[in-house]
Design an enzyme around this catalytic site. Structure first.
Site, PDB file in Angstrom:
ATOM      1  N   LYS A  33      45.225  34.455  40.384  1.00  0.00           N
ATOM      2  CA  LYS A  33      45.358  33.129  40.973  1.00  0.00           C
ATOM      3  C   LYS A  33      45.799  32.087  39.946  1.00  0.00           C
ATOM      4  O   LYS A  33      46.716  31.294  40.207  1.00  0.00           O
ATOM      5  CB  LYS A  33      44.010  32.722  41.588  1.00  0.00           C
ATOM      6  CG  LYS A  33      43.937  31.282  42.067  1.00  0.00           C
ATOM      7  CD  LYS A  33      42.644  31.047  42.828  1.00  0.00           C
ATOM      8  CE  LYS A  33      41.423  31.299  41.991  1.00  0.00           C
ATOM      9  NZ  LYS A  33      41.210  30.231  40.979  1.00  0.00           N
ATOM     10  N   THR A  34      45.173  32.073  38.773  1.00  0.00           N
ATOM     11  CA  THR A  34      45.532  31.085  37.752  1.00  0.00           C
ATOM     12  C   THR A  34      46.961  31.288  37.278  1.00  0.00           C
ATOM     13  O   THR A  34      47.699  30.329  37.026  1.00  0.00           O
ATOM     14  CB  THR A  34      44.556  31.172  36.564  1.00  0.00           C
ATOM     15  OG1 THR A  34      43.216  30.998  37.038  1.00  0.00           O
ATOM     16  CG2 THR A  34      44.865  30.100  35.531  1.00  0.00           C
ATOM     17  N   ASP A 216      42.861  23.811  43.334  1.00  0.00           N
ATOM     18  CA  ASP A 216      42.314  25.142  43.085  1.00  0.00           C
ATOM     19  C   ASP A 216      40.917  25.226  43.697  1.00  0.00           C
ATOM     20  O   ASP A 216      40.223  24.211  43.814  1.00  0.00           O
ATOM     21  CB  ASP A 216      42.255  25.390  41.583  1.00  0.00           C
ATOM     22  CG  ASP A 216      42.004  26.838  41.240  1.00  0.00           C
ATOM     23  OD1 ASP A 216      42.214  27.709  42.113  1.00  0.00           O
ATOM     24  OD2 ASP A 216      41.597  27.108  40.091  1.00  0.00           O
ATOM     25  N   GLU A 217      40.499  26.416  44.076  1.00  0.00           N
ATOM     26  CA  GLU A 217      39.177  26.645  44.669  1.00  0.00           C
ATOM     27  C   GLU A 217      38.955  25.716  45.868  1.00  0.00           C
ATOM     28  O   GLU A 217      37.913  25.069  46.012  1.00  0.00           O
ATOM     29  CB  GLU A 217      38.064  26.431  43.620  1.00  0.00           C
ATOM     30  CG  GLU A 217      38.212  27.244  42.361  1.00  0.00           C
ATOM     31  CD  GLU A 217      37.947  28.736  42.562  1.00  0.00           C
ATOM     32  OE1 GLU A 217      37.706  29.142  43.716  1.00  0.00           O
ATOM     33  OE2 GLU A 217      37.987  29.483  41.580  1.00  0.00           O
ATOM     34  N   GLN A 247      34.755  33.594  48.856  1.00  0.00           N
ATOM     35  CA  GLN A 247      34.086  33.187  47.631  1.00  0.00           C
ATOM     36  C   GLN A 247      33.538  31.767  47.727  1.00  0.00           C
ATOM     37  O   GLN A 247      33.307  31.114  46.707  1.00  0.00           O
ATOM     38  CB  GLN A 247      35.046  33.312  46.441  1.00  0.00           C
ATOM     39  CG  GLN A 247      35.514  34.736  46.199  1.00  0.00           C
ATOM     40  CD  GLN A 247      36.402  34.861  44.980  1.00  0.00           C
ATOM     41  OE1 GLN A 247      35.966  34.702  43.836  1.00  0.00           O
ATOM     42  NE2 GLN A 247      37.681  35.139  45.206  1.00  0.00           N
ATOM     43  N   ARG A 600      32.823  40.223  39.829  1.00  0.00           N
ATOM     44  CA  ARG A 600      32.971  39.774  38.431  1.00  0.00           C
ATOM     45  C   ARG A 600      33.151  40.973  37.505  1.00  0.00           C
ATOM     46  O   ARG A 600      33.595  40.827  36.365  1.00  0.00           O
ATOM     47  CB  ARG A 600      31.736  39.004  37.946  1.00  0.00           C
ATOM     48  CG  ARG A 600      31.366  37.728  38.672  1.00  0.00           C
ATOM     49  CD  ARG A 600      32.507  36.785  38.888  1.00  0.00           C
ATOM     50  NE  ARG A 600      33.131  37.012  40.179  1.00  0.00           N
ATOM     51  CZ  ARG A 600      34.309  36.515  40.533  1.00  0.00           C
ATOM     52  NH1 ARG A 600      35.009  35.795  39.700  1.00  0.00           N
ATOM     53  NH2 ARG A 600      34.810  36.773  41.731  1.00  0.00           N
TER      54      ARG A 600
END
Length: 787
Positions: A33-34, A216-217, A247, A600
């Site tokens: 994503k980043t 973002d998020e 998430q 994670r």
């Protein structure tokens, strides 16, 4: 251009090359994503979009720093604005401060400042806290702000008794904040959202300036944040949001999952891209997580897959109790390290509640394994640092009453609580800041001549400090420390406390000032530094460069990754939390929390539960989490406990004295060791420790919004029981029923009953706040006798 678009998958390239029009990127965990966000910014710059037309908003400074570094590698020297929502709103509010009743140099209250201001507002409003605690009132007001509800509307809508009380305090609290030229964290969003809604010309100006907004998020945004980005994307609807409904784990602090679920309704011509390939985890880990999350209904379906090589099965392990769980996890880490397969930094242990780390800390210490606790002791909350920051706040903003109250008698100047109270009453009656009241101390009849003299001396010191406000931050801090004789004050205090290094925190703060001056040679300012300190995020405390095992909550783990992950205490009442069972939406959020924990892990993952666990000092049988029944156990390695012993008998035989120890609440993370080589250091070993908070009733800490250290705390060493007894400042026989005492965590309370003698003397204390009645063994409790 090739460097920007090379090595992207088809889905990633589709998102990166989309410029105009709304864009929704559904990004599964570990899907790059980043990389997509930063390459998209670089692509826009290459295609001629001006850097000042782009704003990239995220939720943590760490994420923003990572984004900024990657963009600079692809498009060096381009001043694209990248930062957190709160920082963006804080900077915009400085431009338009007068339009919301503030001055440009307004202060941002941290959590402790907000608590002090709230207590003062409650007193000014004249409401009783018998049925609604200050914490409940503050929470109700915070919820109202996040939903853009004004004090007037809240007074009209309040139904529940607790909300009715909060509705009476809300306008008083807001008035006091404006009088102090201050905002709390919620205000940064609340004021800016209302500014955009009530001032079309400002909204249009920002819409025209920032034509390309990226969030973002997005699944973590609340209603206020939703309103902000919507308002700035009307004329130029080039809003690109990235996130994953699976998430979304911050509903308890206001995040609204509907923001991302309904994005396609808000923007019917949106382009939707799904990033489904995972680059982080093994197929086994991904399959277990995917099977779990498919039980949620409120989500956007996606097909997660990975081309990573197969790894080991996810392990589901049962333990007899929390102590065996901690011991064997520590043994597993030590074994893998000794085999040369891993370093300490490769391991992370996740839990639902911070209190669950105590036995883990002890087990890691016993094996000499270094560890760090993310969200531990915060540097910016240490007394020395808070004192000096309060001076800086008051220099920058003379209306900052909370800062004034902290520093007016620090170092000690003979200005007691009575004098400060009279200054506050005069300030309230005149509707002026307390510093202004101090300047007019000779007008206050209730003050003695000596008090007027002492207060006037403080004002003189303040005026000298104020003249240095435009100096470099380093020079200002050094002058402040010298002018107030603060080091002398610290050294005197340290002698009383036998502290070997009283000025270390001051030196560290000055080092932070030097670094700030270096990073901002042209645009550095006192209010910019204070804003930076105030907006440090919770996970900024995480240091991935430290070669230590990481202990953290599942909420804090969001956005991180580790080669090897343990998720402990996957048990009914903990995960899912007991309060979520009657609410389908909350239950789904708890499932998402476990999904986040599993994803994670890069190479190896273990989930565990115990047959019994210590809760409020009682050892209770444990029911495994319902989520474990939703996992593909046929594809997992299931290990059941092979040890068969009576827990209580083993404690009696090995630690006969342990039954007499009562530990302080777990939130202090302070362990007591029995004077024996093998004795347990944590409360979980002590079945009679009745004052431990109920793990099954704790709420996650608000990541929101306190300043954190750039360095996580490392727990080292223990105090023995005899050392705690020797350090008692008050003889035990001086405590009486009805005595007022002060606890560092719970504040003031009254002793309601006393039993026992000597080291076993036990007190029940009814605290003024929401804590209610707690039980302490006086020999071990960090209590101050007030009267």
């Amino acid at each position: 251009m090739e460097a920007i678009t090379n090595n992207l998958t088809a889905a990633q390239a589709e998102a990166v090359t989309h410029i105009d029009g709304p864009l929704l990127i559904i990004a599964g965990p570990g899907s790059g994503k980043t990389r997509v966000v930063t390459h998209r910014i670089a692509h826009m710059l290459h295609r001629g979009v001006r850097p000042f037309q782009i704003a990239a908003l995220t939720f943590t400074n760490k994420a923003a720093d990572e984004m900024r570094m990657r963009v600079n590698l692809l498009a060096p020297g381009q001043p694209v604005w990248m930062g957190t929502f709160h920082r963006f709103c804080a900077q915009q509010l400085r431009r338009y401060a007068s339009m919301v009743g503030l001055q440009e140099n307004y202060s941002i209250y941290d959590t402790s400042d907000s608590k002090s201001a709230m207590k003062r507002a409650i007193a000014a409003a004249g409401v009783s806290t018998t049925h609604s605690t200050p914490e409940q009132i503050a929470s109700a007001i915070s919820r109202a702000k996040n939903r853009l509800i004004t004090p007037e509307i809240m007074q009209q809508q309040s139904g529940r008794a607790s909300d009715s009380v909060a509705a009476r305090v809300y306008p008083v609290y807001q008035q006091q904040l404006l009088l102090a030229n201050a905002v709390d964290f919620d205000d940064l969003l609340y004021h800016f959202a209302r500014l955009l809604r009530e001032n079309p010309e400002v909204r249009g100006e920002l819409d025209a300036k920032l034509k390309y907004i990226m969030v973002d998020e997005y699944q973590d945004t609340n209603l206020a944040q939703y309103a902000i980005v919507r308002a700035m994307s009307v004329d130029h609807p080039n809003l690109a949001v990235t996130g994953d409904p699976d998430q979304s784990i911050y509903g308890w602090r206001g995040a609204d999952l509907n923001n991302i679920l309904d994005f396609e309704k808000d923007y019917p011509n949106v382009k939707t891209v799904r990033l489904e390939q995972n680059y982080r985890s093994t197929p086994n880990i991904l399959a277990v997580a995917d099977q779990l999350i498919r039980h949620n209904r409120r989500r956007k379906p996606k097909e997660l897959f990975t081309e990573n090589p197969d790894g080991e099965n996810v392990i589901l392990r049962q333990y007899e109790d929390g102590y065996q769980e901690a011991d064997e996890i520590a043994d597993e880490i030590a074994t893998q390290m000794m085999a040369g397969n891993a370093e300490p930094r490769d391991f992370a242990i996740f839990c639902r509640m911070n209190a669950l780390t105590r036995s883990l800390e002890h087990a890691l210490r016993n094996r000499g394994l270094p560890y760090q606790i993310v969200n531990g002791v915060e540097f910016y909350q240490r007394k020395e640092v808070k004192d000096l920051l309060a001076y800086l706040h008051l220099i920058n903003n003379p209306s900052h009453d909370v800062a004034f109250q902290r520093v007016v008698n620090t170092p000690t100047r003979g200005i007691g609580a009575t004098t400060i109270g009279r200054l506050q009453r005069f300030a309230d009656s005149q509707r002026i800041p307390m510093l202004e009241a101090a300047r007019r101390a000779n007008e206050i009849d209730a003050l003695s001549k000596r008090a007027v003299t002492m207060v006037s001396k403080f004002v003189t010191i303040y005026d000298r400090l104020r003249k240095k406000a435009t100096a470099s931050l380093e020079d200002l801090l050094r002058y402040l420390v010298e002018e107030t004789h603060y080091i002398d004050f610290l050294e005197k205090s340290a002698m009383e406390k036998e502290d070997a290094n009283p000025a270390a925190n001051v030196d560290e703060l000055i080092s932070a000032a030097v670094e700030f001056d270096r990073m901002h040679p042209d645009d550095g300012s006192l209010d910019a530094f204070l804003e930076q300190v105030a907006l440090v995020a919770d996970t900024d405390a995480f240091e991935d460069s430290n070669n230590r095992v990481t202990l953290m909550t599942l909420h804090a783990a969001k956005g991180l990754e580790f080669p090897r992950v343990f998720v402990i205490a996957v048990e009914d009442g903990l995960l899912p939390h007991a309060r979520s069972k009657e609410n389908d939406q909350q239950l789904e959020e708890e499932r998402r929390l476990l999904f986040v924990g599993i994803t994670r892990a890069k190479q190896w993952c273990q989930l565990s539960y115990a047959k019994r666990r210590s809760v409020r000092g009682d050892v209770r049988p444990v029911i495994p989490s319902m989520f474990l029944s939703e996992l593909p156990r046929a594809d997992m390695t299931v290990i059941e406990s092979q040890r068969d012993y009576d827990f209580f008998d083993s404690v009696d035989e090995e630690y006969p004295d342990s039954w007499d120890i009562v530990q302080e609440p777990a939130t202090t993370i302070q362990s007591v060791a029995i004077e024996s080589n093998d004795a347990p250091s944590t409360v979980d070993r002590l079945p009679n420790a009745s004052v431990i908070p109920d793990l099954y009733m704790d709420e996650p800490s608000a990541v929101t919004k306190k300043p954190k250290s750039s360095k996580p705390s490392i727990q080292t060493g223990l105090k023995t029981a005899s050392e705690l007894l020797d350090s008692d400042r008050v003889p035990l026989n001086l405590y009486r029923e009805g005595s007022t005492v002060r606890h560092p965590e719970y504040g003031e309370g009254k002793i309601t009953s006393l039993v026992g003698r000597g080291p076993k003397r036990t007190a029940k204390i009814l605290f003024d706040n929401a804590t209610g009645e707690q039980t302490f063994r006086l020999a071990f409790a960090n209590l101050e006798l007030v009267q």
